[in-house]
Design a protein around this motif. Structure first.
Motif, PDB file in Angstrom:
ATOM      1  N   UNK A  67       3.091  -9.431  33.124  1.00 53.50           N
ATOM      2  CA  UNK A  67       3.123 -10.452  34.176  1.00 53.50           C
ATOM      3  C   UNK A  67       4.555 -10.911  34.434  1.00 53.50           C
ATOM      4  N   UNK A  68       5.321 -11.095  33.356  1.00 53.74           N
ATOM      5  CA  UNK A  68       6.712 -11.523  33.490  1.00 53.74           C
ATOM      6  C   UNK A  68       7.534 -10.450  34.210  1.00 53.74           C
ATOM      7  N   UNK A  69       7.328  -9.190  33.852  1.00 54.45           N
ATOM      8  CA  UNK A  69       8.064  -8.105  34.495  1.00 54.45           C
ATOM      9  C   UNK A  69       7.691  -7.963  35.967  1.00 54.45           C
ATOM     10  N   UNK A  70       6.424  -8.141  36.288  1.00 58.29           N
ATOM     11  CA  UNK A  70       5.999  -8.071  37.696  1.00 58.29           C
ATOM     12  C   UNK A  70       6.638  -9.194  38.507  1.00 58.29           C
ATOM     13  N   UNK A  71       6.745 -10.370  37.903  1.00 58.35           N
ATOM     14  CA  UNK A  71       7.387 -11.494  38.588  1.00 58.35           C
ATOM     15  C   UNK A  71       8.866 -11.185  38.829  1.00 58.35           C
TER      16      UNK A  71
END
Length: 103
Positions: A67-71
């Motif tokens: 999720x952090x990488x997608x953000x």
């Protein structure tokens, strides 16, 4: 803003522990505890992934990292679009003939 949880964390942990230790079906435990069986099934699967019993699923830590990488990717794409627009703007400015007064 995160969605409020329907069931408290303590109840979730208790339900997962009950399924894992008792050997009773998920549907029966869910009915006894007054919760949706599909919710309990997802929690059990996630607990198994976190314990390393389900290598086909992402762990909670991996899900958070994803999720952090997608953000971060979304932020970088946004910045890239801004830079592209700025480069087009400045390229147009450079193509304009110079209009300095001659002496």
């Amino acid at each position: 803003m995160p969605v409020p949880r329907e069931y408290p964390d303590g109840l979730r942990e208790r339900a997962v522990r009950e399924v894992q230790t008792s050997g009773r079906p998920i549907a029966q435990v869910a009915r006894d505890l007054g919760m949706r069986k599909e919710a309990l099934r997802q929690w059990v699967c996630q607990a198994e992934a976190d314990q390393g019993d389900r290598p086909d699923l992402l762990t909670t830590a991996e899900r958070a990292e994803l999720a952090q990488l997608r953000k971060k990717i979304a932020e970088l794409r946004w910045a890239s679009e801004i830079l592209k627009a700025a480069s087009v703007f400045f390229a147009k400015e450079l193509d304009q003939p110079c209009t300095r007064p001659t002496r």
